[in-house]
Design a protein around this motif. Structure first.
Motif, short mmCIF file in Angstrom:
data_model
loop_
_atom_site.label_atom_id
_atom_site.label_comp_id
_atom_site.label_asym_id
_atom_site.label_seq_id
_atom_site.Cartn_x
_atom_site.Cartn_y
_atom_site.Cartn_z
N MET A 88 -15.47 4.68 3.32
CA MET A 88 -15.57 3.26 2.97
C MET A 88 -17.03 2.81 2.91
O MET A 88 -17.30 1.65 2.61
N TYR B 255 -12.81 -1.59 12.49
CA TYR B 255 -13.14 -0.31 11.87
C TYR B 255 -14.56 0.14 12.18
O TYR B 255 -14.83 1.32 12.28
N TRP C 188 -4.56 2.91 12.00
CA TRP C 188 -4.50 2.71 10.54
C TRP C 188 -5.08 3.96 9.91
O TRP C 188 -6.24 4.23 10.09
N GLN D 194 -8.15 -5.96 14.66
CA GLN D 194 -8.25 -4.88 13.69
C GLN D 194 -9.73 -4.58 13.45
O GLN D 194 -10.46 -5.38 12.87
N GLU E 224 -4.72 -2.49 14.15
CA GLU E 224 -5.27 -1.50 13.21
C GLU E 224 -6.59 -0.98 13.75
O GLU E 224 -7.42 -1.75 14.24
N GLN F 278 0.81 -1.22 0.00
CA GLN F 278 0.00 0.00 0.00
C GLN F 278 0.84 1.27 0.00
O GLN F 278 0.32 2.35 -0.26
N ASN G 205 -1.44 -10.99 8.20
CA ASN G 205 -2.41 -9.94 8.48
C ASN G 205 -3.81 -10.40 8.10
O ASN G 205 -4.06 -10.80 6.97
N GLU G 206 -4.71 -10.32 9.06
CA GLU G 206 -6.12 -10.65 8.84
C GLU G 206 -6.31 -12.03 8.20
O GLU G 206 -6.75 -12.15 7.04
N PHE H 166 -7.07 7.48 4.83
CA PHE H 166 -6.94 6.91 6.17
C PHE H 166 -5.79 7.54 6.97
O PHE H 166 -5.59 7.21 8.13
N ILE I 178 -9.59 -12.53 6.39
CA ILE I 178 -10.12 -11.57 5.40
C ILE I 178 -10.72 -12.26 4.16
O ILE I 178 -11.72 -11.78 3.62
N GLU J 92 -5.64 2.00 -1.12
CA GLU J 92 -6.66 1.24 -0.38
C GLU J 92 -7.21 0.11 -1.26
O GLU J 92 -8.39 0.08 -1.60
N TRP J 93 -6.32 -0.79 -1.66
CA TRP J 93 -6.70 -2.00 -2.39
C TRP J 93 -7.69 -1.72 -3.53
O TRP J 93 -7.44 -0.85 -4.34
N HIS K 221 1.05 -9.33 4.28
CA HIS K 221 -0.11 -8.43 4.34
C HIS K 221 -0.78 -8.42 2.96
O HIS K 221 -0.53 -7.56 2.12
N PHE K 222 -1.56 -9.43 2.72
CA PHE K 222 -2.43 -9.61 1.55
C PHE K 222 -1.73 -10.03 0.24
O PHE K 222 -2.27 -10.84 -0.49
C1 BGC Z 1 -6.25 -3.99 6.11
C2 BGC Z 1 -5.62 -2.76 5.52
C3 BGC Z 1 -6.69 -1.87 4.92
C4 BGC Z 1 -7.62 -1.46 6.02
C5 BGC Z 1 -8.71 -0.47 5.62
C6 BGC Z 1 -7.55 -3.76 6.80
O1 BGC Z 1 -8.43 -4.74 6.39
O2 BGC Z 1 -5.34 -4.71 6.89
O3 BGC Z 1 -4.66 -3.16 4.58
O4 BGC Z 1 -6.15 -0.77 4.24
O5 BGC Z 1 -8.25 -2.59 6.55
O6 BGC Z 1 -9.61 -1.02 4.73
#
Ligand code: BGC
Length: 411
Positions: A298, A276, A364, A274, A326, A19, A157-158, A380, A161, A371-372, A113-114
């Motif tokens: 988002m 959000y 984060w 992590q 995060e 990223q 990471n995650e 962010f 996911i 952002e993917w 990380h992904f």
């Molecule tokens: C991830 C990050 C991503 C963030 C915000 C997490 O799922 O680890 O890479 O940018 O969320 O979407």
């Protein structure tokens, strides 16, 4: 509510290599971002050129007041061909770690990380059982070469996911059928009838098994080199709230998305949480955001209290030391970001008051970044980046969080 945090509490901001580094041409995502009909809004390209600007970036985080930095090492750079480990790249990460120490930032390093090397995906990716051993071999090599400078390690990471994306975001759409995945297959030497198993897009039972096995093998590989280093994985956790009689389905979803992984973390030194936002679940499944609740860039509900709930749940099920690896929001209104952090930290403080073992908090993200699938639109960062000249501009939220970190309390 307490306002002072425990001595040795880790305060940091997090990034992920793909990223922020730029030009990650040996990774699977670099390719997928460029395919016709891709799901990615735009390609990552140079991102914010952290690969070359890490010195000023790390110095900036230290100056803001943090005592730790969480970043990831890019497997696709370190091992661009199977079995070939690049000294030049490993030395680059060694310099990054040294710069962290020069600035008294304890490095927390994420090994995956992904993104994954393209060669790994050509060999069946995250549905191939050999991936676990290949990942462990890379983790072992890195720990031998860099472990002396690492403070803590996150393997993956995650870990959950792929399941979260499939269940919550794609609602079961099979990505294998989509044009961009089909277009990438010949470039990876994968036949049209075989699956393309990137980490993020492999929610199958086999994929889940391989991911947890990779975590286990990586943990023992890292520990056999540096037994004293705390090793854990991180998990994506929305606060899953049952509404209107949605308890049964909420519990089913929570089992699939969270419990399986929280239970797997029981053997680990710590777990990275992590969070959000929250997700409301009714008898028919996940509901749309509640009317009247502010949304972030988002499309998530502005819900900083989610963190307190997920920490409590993770503690209950995993029962290991926790770190918030995060937490943050994407917004163009930085005052809302500050508000989000203050409310989320009040939740962390409540948990600490109740005796939960929480060792650190990472925002984060340190910087605006790629952002993917959503590209560069969501913001962010504690630090804004002007990508036309790569200028770093500290936001007020970054100053505020740095002030809290430095004081180790919410003044
Ligand atoms: C991830 C990050 C991503 C963030 C915000 C997490 O799922 O680890 O890479 O940018 O969320 O979407």
């Amino acid at each position: 509510m307490r306002t002072t945090f425990p001595k040795d509490f880790l305060w940091g901001a997090a990034t992920a290599a793909h990223q922020v580094e730029g030009n990650n041409i040996n990774s699977d995502f670099w390719l997928l971002e460029r395919m016709p009909e891709t799901l990615f809004a735009e390609p990552s390209g140079d991102t914010i050129d952290h690969y070359h600007r890490y010195r000023e970036d790390i110095a900036l985080l230290a100056k803001l007041g943090f005592n730790s930095y969480r970043f990831s090492i890019e497997w696709a750079r370190v091992e661009p061909e199977e079995g070939y480990f690049s000294d030049a790249v490993i030395n680059h990460y060694r310099r990054m770690l040294e710069v962290c120490h020069e600035h008294n930032l304890k490095p927390m390093v994420t090994f995956h990380h992904f993104t994954s090397p393209r060669w790994l995906i050509s060999k069946g990716g995250w549905e191939n059982e050999d991936t676990a051993g290949r990942f462990a071999r890379y983790c072992s090599e890195i720990t031998k070469r860099l472990g002396d400078l690492m403070d803590k390690a996150c393997t993956i990471n995650e870990v959950n996911i792929p399941v979260v994306i499939n269940r919550v975001h794609l609602r079961g759409i099979d990505l294998q059928e989509l044009g961009f995945m089909q277009a990438a297959k010949p470039l990876l030497g994968i036949s049209p009838s075989d699956k393309l198993n990137t980490f993020m897009f492999t929610p199958s039972p086999k994929g889940r098994e391989v991911i947890l096995e990779a975590h286990r093998q990586a943990t023992s590989a890292i520990k056999s080199v540096k037994p004293a280093m705390p090793v854990g994985m991180t998990i994506s956790m929305d606060d899953l709230q049952a509404v209107d009689g949605g308890e049964v389905i909420r519990d089913q979803i929570r089992h699939e998305l969270q419990d399986v992984y929280l239970e797997a973390a029981r053997e680990d030194d710590f777990l990275g949480v992590q969070t959000y936002t929250r997700a409301r679940i009714g008898p028919e499944g996940k509901l749309e955001p509640e009317a009247g609740i502010e949304l972030t860039q988002m499309g998530f509900e502005f819900w900083p209290r989610a963190l307190e709930a997920t920490l409590r749940y993770a503690n209950e099920v995993a029962n290991v030391p926790l770190t918030v690896t995060e937490n943050g929001i994407a917004t163009s209104d930085d005052a809302r970001r500050t508000e989000y952090y203050e409310q989320a930290l009040a939740g962390v403080a409540n948990c600490l008051d109740d005796g939960l073992d929480i060792r650190g908090y990472y925002a984060w993200s340190a910087f605006d970044n790629f952002e993917w699938m959503l590209g560069y639109e969501p913001k962010f960062g504690l630090v804004e980046i002007d990508r036309s000249n790569q200028e770093r501009i500290v936001r007020q939220s970054g100053r505020r969080l740095g002030e809290i970190a430095r004081a180790n309390c919410i003044p």
